[in-house]
Motif scaffolding. Structure first.
Motif, PDB file in Angstrom:
ATOM      1  N   PRO A  63     -56.239  46.493 -40.816  1.00 52.94           N
ATOM      2  CA  PRO A  63     -57.670  46.217 -40.631  1.00 52.94           C
ATOM      3  C   PRO A  63     -58.587  47.418 -40.820  1.00 52.94           C
ATOM      4  N   THR A  64     -58.185  48.594 -40.336  1.00 55.12           N
ATOM      5  CA  THR A  64     -59.098  49.741 -40.416  1.00 55.12           C
ATOM      6  C   THR A  64     -59.189  50.330 -41.818  1.00 55.12           C
ATOM      7  N   HIS A 104     -56.474  49.895 -35.041  1.00 53.09           N
ATOM      8  CA  HIS A 104     -57.531  48.883 -34.991  1.00 53.09           C
ATOM      9  C   HIS A 104     -57.559  48.198 -33.630  1.00 53.09           C
ATOM     10  N   SER A 105     -58.658  47.529 -33.354  1.00 53.13           N
ATOM     11  CA  SER A 105     -58.808  46.705 -32.160  1.00 53.13           C
ATOM     12  C   SER A 105     -58.608  45.244 -32.543  1.00 53.13           C
ATOM     13  N   SER A 153     -60.813  42.992 -32.209  1.00 56.95           N
ATOM     14  CA  SER A 153     -62.046  42.610 -32.897  1.00 56.95           C
ATOM     15  C   SER A 153     -62.009  43.025 -34.362  1.00 56.95           C
ATOM     16  N   ASP A 154     -61.511  44.245 -34.621  1.00 52.78           N
ATOM     17  CA  ASP A 154     -61.369  44.705 -36.010  1.00 52.78           C
ATOM     18  C   ASP A 154     -60.466  43.754 -36.802  1.00 52.78           C
ATOM     19  N   GLN A 174     -62.119  40.403 -37.606  1.00 58.59           N
ATOM     20  CA  GLN A 174     -63.175  40.589 -38.611  1.00 58.59           C
ATOM     21  C   GLN A 174     -62.555  40.736 -40.009  1.00 58.59           C
ATOM     22  N   THR A 175     -61.493  41.545 -40.099  1.00 59.55           N
ATOM     23  CA  THR A 175     -60.810  41.713 -41.383  1.00 59.55           C
ATOM     24  C   THR A 175     -60.190  40.404 -41.842  1.00 59.55           C
TER      25      THR A 175
END
Length: 455
Positions: free
Chosen positions: A135-136, A173-174, A176-177, A180-181
């Motif tokens: 994700p990040t 990543h979290s 939430s991340d 979102q991804t």
């Protein structure tokens, strides 16, 4: 029998290591004009990560500042061209960019490798091209650029929807991340996004984990993988458990998570087509199906593994190949020899049949009679397993099925495959020893660790 059981346990480990990614509903019936030795999947290993996760012992390295990606890209292209030539592969069925964190690579690198494949072999326009993404390192515009480069499927290392667990795993990543991804990926690659969810973490409880799975079902696409944590020596998590800083994972709780999780997924319309992989709406993938069906595959990049019959060696055994691990040394070898193969091991006929059983039974299709005959025309599945008292007990218990279709696990058997293999593989070895050898058979090929560069 002690040796047989030890060998069986080693194949259980191999089968576990072969986990990852996926199949198309019409794979078995698709028309392919090329012979099996001229078809292969292609795996590309990107060795770099932003940081090392606490549970991971894969061949990966922290990307240093000033990394010259152009040099790495050039070597990936060169090795792709060389191994396609050495293997004589004329059709590439699928491409998988794994790692490491391949979403850290530039889309230009992905495009260059795919171009090299298309120039050296036939890469069908609808071939599955998967990229693993964290994700990040995968914002929307970057994902779109990978799509433009030729990627048509994403595998997102989500792992957990609990921020505390993500920190324990060393993820960057979290939750939430991740969501979102995932939403962005589904927008760009509808129906072509897979996510991983881990179970069996230290101190993890069944109820909260099932809650994560239920939440993920509200956000995920049509493919999901459930992986049980394996504590690997040399990792931070292994050390923390060994030192008593963290409690050891509870295998009974992990088994309960797995059983209840697969039931939830079945209720949600997912087909469990492999021990760890679930899909709905026909969204099964093709790449790992090649592994599970003992197909050929080429491994490109530092530490990548491959298995293929070298060109001009028809009738001789398939080779297992491992590329040099360390990226700088691998690059030096590619520049000198065109590829960085460090180890070549010819596979004996029995070894190939053991793979066929250990990997094929991971799928809900199992091993069909037709598929088995491609590897062993002399001994049938009935010959090998039909008269065994131990196998009959497994059939009577409803864990295995042996019928006109072939040999496969039941729904209940798929969950305990490791224990089934401890019966099946020794039986295969026994049947193989009792068979009548065929003239010219290469069933007992001497093991070679030759790293000669000419092939």
């Amino acid at each position: 029998m002690v040796l047989s059981c030890a060998r069986a346990r080693s194949w259980v480990a191999v089968a576990k290591g072969a986990q990852r990614h996926h199949l198309a509903d019409n794979v078995g019936g698709s028309l392919r004009s090329e012979p099996a030795t001229r078809r292969a999947a292609l795996y590309v290993h990107w060795p770099y990560c932003e940081k090392r996760c606490s549970y991971c012992n894969f061949n990966k390295y922290i990307a240093r500042s000033g990394l010259e990606e152009a040099a790495l890209r050039s070597c990936l292209v060169t090795e792709t061209q060389t191994l396609l030539q050495l293997s004589g592969v004329r059709r590439v069925e699928s491409v998988f960019f794994g790692g490491g964190t391949p979403s850290l690579a530039s889309p230009h690198t992905v495009a260059a490798v795919l171009e090299a494949v298309a120039q050296a072999a036939y890469l069908p326009a609808d071939s599955e091209v998967t990229l693993e993404a964290n994700p990040t390192s995968a914002p929307g515009p970057r994902l779109a650029a990978f799509g433009a480069a030729g990627v048509n499927r994403l595998s997102i290392g989500l792992q957990s929807l609990d921020d505390t667990e993500l920190q324990l795993l060393g993820r960057t990543h979290s939750a939430s991340d991740a969501l979102q991804t995932l939403a962005e990926a589904r927008r760009l690659f509808p129906g072509r996004v897979s996510v991983d969810l881990m179970l069996g973490l230290p101190a993890q409880k069944v109820g909260p984990w099932l809650g994560q799975l239920e939440e993920l079902l509200c956000h995920c696409d049509d493919h999901l993988s459930l992986y049980q944590l394996s504590l690997e020596r040399g990792t931070s998590l292994f050390t923390q458990v060994q030192q008593g800083t963290l409690p050891a994972p509870d295998p009974e709780l992990a088994a309960e998570m797995y059983q209840e999780g697969r039931a939830i997924l079945r209720e949600a319309g997912f087909r469990q087509y492999e021990v760890s992989n679930f899909a709905r709406n026909g969204a099964l993938s093709t790449h790992n199906w090649t592994y599970w069906q003992c197909g050929q595959y080429l491994g490109i990049g530092p530490g990548a593994h491959g298995r293929f019959v070298p060109q001009g060696a028809e009738g001789l055994p398939r080779e297992a190949r491992i590329q040099t691990l360390e990226p700088d040394n691998w690059m030096k070898e590619v520049k000198l020899f065109g590829h960085g193969t460090r180890k070549r091991v010819p596979l004996g006929k029995l070894e190939l049949l053991e793979e066929c059983v250990a990997l094929g039974l991971r799928t809900d299709v199992g091993i069909t009679h037709q598929h088995w005959q491609q590897f062993e025309p002399q001994l049938t599945l009935w010959d090998v397993f039909g008269a065994s008292t131990e196998v009959k007990e497994l059939l009577e218990q409803g864990l295995l099925l042996l019928d006109h279709r072939g040999l496969r696990c039941s729904w209940e058997g798929l969950a305990v495959l490791d224990s089934l293999l401890l019966t099946l593989l020794p039986r295969l070895q026994e049947a193989w020893q009792q068979r009548t050898p065929v003239p010219g058979d290469w069933s007992a090929v001497p093991v070679s660790q030759d790293n000669a560069r000419q092939t």
